[in-house]
Design a protein around this motif. Structure first.
Motif, mmCIF file in Angstrom:
data_model
loop_
_atom_site.group_PDB
_atom_site.id
_atom_site.type_symbol
_atom_site.label_atom_id
_atom_site.label_comp_id
_atom_site.label_asym_id
_atom_site.label_seq_id
_atom_site.Cartn_x
_atom_site.Cartn_y
_atom_site.Cartn_z
ATOM 1 N N PHE A 33 0.850 -1.187 0.000
ATOM 2 C CA PHE A 33 0.000 0.000 0.000
ATOM 3 C C PHE A 33 0.886 1.238 0.000
ATOM 4 O O PHE A 33 1.888 1.298 0.724
ATOM 5 C CB PHE A 33 -0.919 0.002 1.222
ATOM 6 N N ASN A 93 -4.068 5.311 4.208
ATOM 7 C CA ASN A 93 -5.456 5.406 3.765
ATOM 8 C C ASN A 93 -5.820 4.284 2.808
ATOM 9 O O ASN A 93 -6.914 3.727 2.879
ATOM 10 C CB ASN A 93 -5.734 6.767 3.122
ATOM 11 N N ARG A 94 -4.914 3.929 1.903
ATOM 12 C CA ARG A 94 -5.174 2.814 0.981
ATOM 13 C C ARG A 94 -5.298 1.495 1.738
ATOM 14 O O ARG A 94 -6.127 0.650 1.425
ATOM 15 C CB ARG A 94 -4.064 2.710 -0.057
ATOM 16 N N LYS A 145 -6.281 1.184 4.892
ATOM 17 C CA LYS A 145 -7.557 1.243 5.605
ATOM 18 C C LYS A 145 -8.721 0.957 4.667
ATOM 19 O O LYS A 145 -9.663 0.250 5.033
ATOM 20 C CB LYS A 145 -7.732 2.618 6.267
ATOM 21 N N MET A 146 -8.646 1.475 3.464
ATOM 22 C CA MET A 146 -9.706 1.227 2.485
ATOM 23 C C MET A 146 -9.780 -0.260 2.142
ATOM 24 O O MET A 146 -10.878 -0.817 1.985
ATOM 25 C CB MET A 146 -9.475 2.062 1.222
ATOM 26 N N ALA A 147 -8.657 -0.916 2.016
ATOM 27 C CA ALA A 147 -8.643 -2.350 1.707
ATOM 28 C C ALA A 147 -9.254 -3.158 2.847
ATOM 29 O O ALA A 147 -10.017 -4.103 2.608
ATOM 30 C CB ALA A 147 -7.215 -2.811 1.429
ATOM 31 N N GLU A 175 -11.438 -2.030 5.142
ATOM 32 C CA GLU A 175 -12.872 -1.740 5.158
ATOM 33 C C GLU A 175 -13.594 -2.465 4.029
ATOM 34 O O GLU A 175 -14.686 -3.013 4.226
ATOM 35 C CB GLU A 175 -13.107 -0.236 5.078
ATOM 36 N N SER A 176 -12.993 -2.500 2.862
ATOM 37 C CA SER A 176 -13.584 -3.194 1.727
ATOM 38 C C SER A 176 -13.719 -4.691 2.020
ATOM 39 O O SER A 176 -14.735 -5.303 1.669
ATOM 40 C CB SER A 176 -12.725 -2.977 0.482
ATOM 41 N N HIS A 177 -12.717 -5.259 2.659
ATOM 42 C CA HIS A 177 -12.758 -6.680 3.019
ATOM 43 C C HIS A 177 -13.979 -6.986 3.884
ATOM 44 O O HIS A 177 -14.693 -7.947 3.636
ATOM 45 C CB HIS A 177 -11.478 -7.074 3.754
ATOM 46 N N ASP A 218 -16.684 -4.872 4.458
ATOM 47 C CA ASP A 218 -17.954 -4.351 3.930
ATOM 48 C C ASP A 218 -18.653 -5.343 3.020
ATOM 49 O O ASP A 218 -19.886 -5.378 2.963
ATOM 50 C CB ASP A 218 -17.721 -3.047 3.169
#
Length: 108
Positions: free
Chosen positions: A83, A87-88, A90-92, A94-96, A98
């Motif tokens: 990453f 932030n990238r 964290k997005m990964a 959260e995506s996992h 979500d």
């Protein structure tokens, strides 16, 4: 390492040097259930230092699912990925989570 080598007197001296006044208010000491920590010699040394021990639970049901299920699956998915910033990452994460169905979090 064994109970006779337990270095709590040095820890007590470090508290005296680095946290003046802390001993008079009391020091809470948390350790796991390793045999060196539960040995009679170790417990006596802990008592002699004046520290109060907080028992470590042998099993914590509120932590076990995340330790053994949620995080291990997350680690598998993120393994090998790089990453560019936090932030990238964290997005990964959260995506996992979500995209999981509600029942996923009930698995034990």
């Amino acid at each position: 390492m064994n109970g006779q080598y337990y270095e709590l007197p040095q820890a007590r001296e470090a508290v005296v040097q680095k946290r003046r006044g802390k001993l008079s208010r009391g020091v809470l000491f948390l350790q796991d259930n390793a045999s060196v920590h539960t040995a009679r010699v170790s417990r006596q040394v802990l008592k002699d230092t004046g520290f109060s021990e907080i028992d470590h639970p042998p099993y914590s049901p509120d932590l076990a699912p995340s330790d053994y299920f949620l995080f291990s699956n997350l680690k598998k998915e993120l393994r090998g990925r790089r990453f560019v910033d936090d932030n990238r990452m964290k997005m990964a994460v959260e995506s996992h989570f979500d995209c999981k169905e509600k029942e996923y979090f009930w698995a034990v």
